[in-house]
Write a protein that holds these residues in place. Structure first.
Motif, PDB file in Angstrom:
ATOM      1  N   ALA A  25       0.851  -1.188   0.000  1.00  0.00           N
ATOM      2  CA  ALA A  25       0.000   0.000   0.000  1.00  0.00           C
ATOM      3  C   ALA A  25       0.883   1.234   0.000  1.00  0.00           C
ATOM      4  O   ALA A  25       2.070   1.179   0.361  1.00  0.00           O
ATOM      5  CB  ALA A  25      -0.936   0.009   1.213  1.00  0.00           C
ATOM      6  N   ASP A  26       0.299   2.362  -0.407  1.00  0.00           N
ATOM      7  CA  ASP A  26       1.040   3.615  -0.389  1.00  0.00           C
ATOM      8  C   ASP A  26       0.956   4.240   1.000  1.00  0.00           C
ATOM      9  O   ASP A  26       0.470   3.631   1.951  1.00  0.00           O
ATOM     10  CB  ASP A  26       0.515   4.565  -1.467  1.00  0.00           C
ATOM     11  N   GLY A  27       1.436   5.476   1.100  1.00  0.00           N
ATOM     12  CA  GLY A  27       1.458   6.130   2.397  1.00  0.00           C
ATOM     13  C   GLY A  27       0.087   6.384   2.976  1.00  0.00           C
ATOM     14  O   GLY A  27      -0.057   6.516   4.201  1.00  0.00           O
ATOM     15  N   TYR A  38      -5.443  -4.061  -4.467  1.00  0.00           N
ATOM     16  CA  TYR A  38      -6.042  -5.395  -4.356  1.00  0.00           C
ATOM     17  C   TYR A  38      -6.532  -5.717  -2.949  1.00  0.00           C
ATOM     18  O   TYR A  38      -6.998  -6.837  -2.705  1.00  0.00           O
ATOM     19  CB  TYR A  38      -5.030  -6.461  -4.788  1.00  0.00           C
ATOM     20  N   ARG A  39      -6.474  -4.781  -2.000  1.00  0.00           N
ATOM     21  CA  ARG A  39      -6.913  -5.082  -0.635  1.00  0.00           C
ATOM     22  C   ARG A  39      -8.402  -5.442  -0.594  1.00  0.00           C
ATOM     23  O   ARG A  39      -8.810  -6.358   0.124  1.00  0.00           O
ATOM     24  CB  ARG A  39      -6.627  -3.897   0.277  1.00  0.00           C
ATOM     25  N   VAL A  40      -9.224  -4.706  -1.339  1.00  0.00           N
ATOM     26  CA  VAL A  40     -10.658  -4.973  -1.289  1.00  0.00           C
ATOM     27  C   VAL A  40     -10.963  -6.383  -1.786  1.00  0.00           C
ATOM     28  O   VAL A  40     -11.859  -7.069  -1.267  1.00  0.00           O
ATOM     29  CB  VAL A  40     -11.429  -3.904  -2.101  1.00  0.00           C
ATOM     30  N   TYR A  98     -13.457   3.497   2.487  1.00  0.00           N
ATOM     31  CA  TYR A  98     -12.127   4.030   2.193  1.00  0.00           C
ATOM     32  C   TYR A  98     -11.315   3.057   1.345  1.00  0.00           C
ATOM     33  O   TYR A  98     -10.614   3.466   0.417  1.00  0.00           O
ATOM     34  CB  TYR A  98     -11.405   4.318   3.504  1.00  0.00           C
ATOM     35  N   ALA A  99     -11.397   1.774   1.649  1.00  0.00           N
ATOM     36  CA  ALA A  99     -10.562   0.784   0.967  1.00  0.00           C
ATOM     37  C   ALA A  99     -11.171   0.290  -0.331  1.00  0.00           C
ATOM     38  O   ALA A  99     -10.440  -0.153  -1.223  1.00  0.00           O
ATOM     39  CB  ALA A  99     -10.299  -0.404   1.889  1.00  0.00           C
ATOM     40  N   ALA A 100     -12.495   0.342  -0.473  1.00  0.00           N
ATOM     41  CA  ALA A 100     -13.150  -0.214  -1.652  1.00  0.00           C
ATOM     42  C   ALA A 100     -12.935   0.685  -2.860  1.00  0.00           C
ATOM     43  O   ALA A 100     -12.674   1.889  -2.736  1.00  0.00           O
ATOM     44  CB  ALA A 100     -14.642  -0.401  -1.395  1.00  0.00           C
ATOM     45  N   HIS A 126      -4.567  -2.294   8.049  1.00  0.00           N
ATOM     46  CA  HIS A 126      -3.630  -3.401   8.263  1.00  0.00           C
ATOM     47  C   HIS A 126      -4.131  -4.340   9.350  1.00  0.00           C
ATOM     48  O   HIS A 126      -4.049  -5.566   9.218  1.00  0.00           O
ATOM     49  CB  HIS A 126      -2.259  -2.833   8.644  1.00  0.00           C
ATOM     50  N   LEU A 127      -4.683  -3.784  10.423  1.00  0.00           N
ATOM     51  CA  LEU A 127      -5.230  -4.619  11.496  1.00  0.00           C
ATOM     52  C   LEU A 127      -6.429  -5.423  11.015  1.00  0.00           C
ATOM     53  O   LEU A 127      -6.596  -6.594  11.377  1.00  0.00           O
ATOM     54  CB  LEU A 127      -5.617  -3.733  12.676  1.00  0.00           C
TER      55      LEU A 127
END
Length: 443
Positions: A148-150, A156-158, A287-289, A370-371
């Motif tokens: 992931a970036d900053g 691809y997290r979603v 936020y992640a989607a 991350h958690l």
């Protein structure tokens, strides 16, 4: 110093000096010669400029000027600083093809090396067995961090979350249908909460708008509303035989009284379609989607399958989780638990937001993501142990104070890597019966 002596003063007999009129005539002749020579030089320079390429010309001082500018005017111009001459010359000399764009930090582009986690997620397990591939995927989530970036954004997290939660794609038309239905019964409560969702987090505010929060929560509220008001399912065969025996029985005797919480009851409890805190719980999904539809599918599945006890009107699952935090703390760190309990500090006073939102209320947001990677891989019930791990990281500070309430008003910023590592060490210390309660407390 040499002096110009007239010829008449050196050789020959002495002659009378020249008259003033003769001197003025000589000066005029000399001025004419000087002007004639200068005009000839100027004409020669202009003819040489016409033979040069258009765009620049050389002046009498050797500087570069623009066409049409007099040569003498450029001699009084301030010279250009050469501090950036080397950089400017290099930029002009370098062709456009050699200027490369900076490489992306993630491995989603062509020619960029992918991580093992991304390769497994995209290509699947080499053995072709889904169960083995899922176990390997979970191990990679634990052993290496999602690229992931900053800002915590990953391409691809979603999709990793969709796989870990075993969730199928949701048609976009389903989400749009709920949007077009307008305001749900819980709309007023939703509007009272959305404007303060992660209000102090600039990353979230820059990416997620309040309008998208309202749409998603309103659509989920309609979905929960419909699930509670749907007609009763068809009775089983044994119950059907029992009903056939009562065919000739008067309807007022055959009908069974409805229970207040039965599926056939059309009275909808608004607090069951939306409870305070759901706005923060859905924030990481948005936020992640990559789209609202993906966030809608993940959020609805999460609250109905992973933690349905958290969204009931009484929030029974949350209160069970708070009691489990105290019990787990007593097991893994009895001294700290005794100190907090002696000061009247139980989990219900400081850990309610962390239990309800799965630590999403504690910044920074990239560490929350991350958690959640870890929780979705190994079980969301481990959020209880993650909260205990945060307390243990504050152990010395809490033991040294007589007022732990002041410290626990807001937990320190998340460090997901250290919290996960400590959670993995603490989980085996929890007894089997207590761990079983922790697994089922949110159902």
């Amino acid at each position: 110093m040499a002096h110009n002596i007239p010829s008449w003063a050196v050789d020959g007999p002495a002659e009378a000096p020249a008259s003033p009129r003769t001197l003025r005539t000589l000066r005029k002749i000399r001025s004419h010669q000087v002007l004639t020579t200068s005009n000839a030089l100027i004409a020669q320079t202009q003819s040489s400029q016409s033979s040069r390429p258009s765009g620049t010309h050389v002046t009498d001082k050797g500087s570069i000027g623009t066409p049409g500018t007099p040569a003498r005017a450029s001699t009084h111009r301030r010279a250009r600083s050469n501090s950036d001459a080397a950089t400017r010359a290099a930029n002009l000399a370098a062709p456009a093809s050699t200027q490369r764009r900076p490489a992306r930090k993630t491995g989603s582009g062509i020619g960029v090396k992918r991580s093992q986690l991304e390769s497994l997620l995209r290509d699947g397990p080499q053995s072709g067995k889904g169960r083995d591939g899922l176990q390997e995927l979970k191990y990679l989530v634990l052993s290496c961090r999602v690229d992931a970036d900053g800002d915590g954004m990953s391409p691809y997290r979603v999709y990793l979350w969709l796989v870990l939660l075993n969730l199928s794609p949701v048609p976009t038309d389903e989400y749009l249908a709920f949007i077009h239905r307008g305001r749900s019964p819980a709309y007023a409560k939703i509007r009272n909460d959305t404007f303060r969702t992660l209000a102090t987090d600039p990353l979230f505010k820059r990416r997620v708008t309040e309008a998208s929060l309202i749409r998603l929560l309103n659509a989920v509220a309609w979905k929960l509303h419909d699930s509670k008001t749907k007609p009763k399912s068809r009775p089983s065969s044994s119950r059907r035989r029992t009903m056939e025996l009562l065919v000739n029985t008067p309807p007022r005797i055959a009908e069974e009284p409805e229970e207040p919480g039965s599926a056939n009851n059309t009275t909808v409890n608004e607090s069951a379609t939306y409870v305070q805190g759901m706005n923060v719980l859905c924030a990481p999904f948005l936020y992640a989607a990559r789209s609202e539809v993906e966030a809608y599918a993940l959020f609805h599945h999460f609250i109905t399958k992973e933690c349905p006890g958290y969204i009931r009107g009484a929030m029974d699952g949350v209160h069970k989780g708070l009691r489990l935090v105290d019990r787990c703390l007593e097991v893994v760190e009895p001294k700290l638990a005794a100190h907090l309990f002696s000061k009247g500090m139980h989990a219900e006073l400081y850990a309610f937001p962390s239990v309800l939102t799965f630590c999403a209320c504690t910044p920074p947001l990239p560490e929350v993501l991350h958690l959640w990677d870890f929780l979705f891989a190994y079980g969301t019930h481990l959020n209880i142990v993650c909260i205990v791990a945060q307390l243990l990281r504050m152990r010395d500070t809490l033991l040294a104070t007589d007022n732990p309430n002041k410290i626990l008003r807001s937990l320190p910023p998340l460090d997901a890597e250290k919290i996960i590592a400590l959670t993995v060490l603490l989980a085996p210390k929890i007894p089997a019966d207590l761990y079983a309660e922790m697994v089922t407390h949110a159902k």
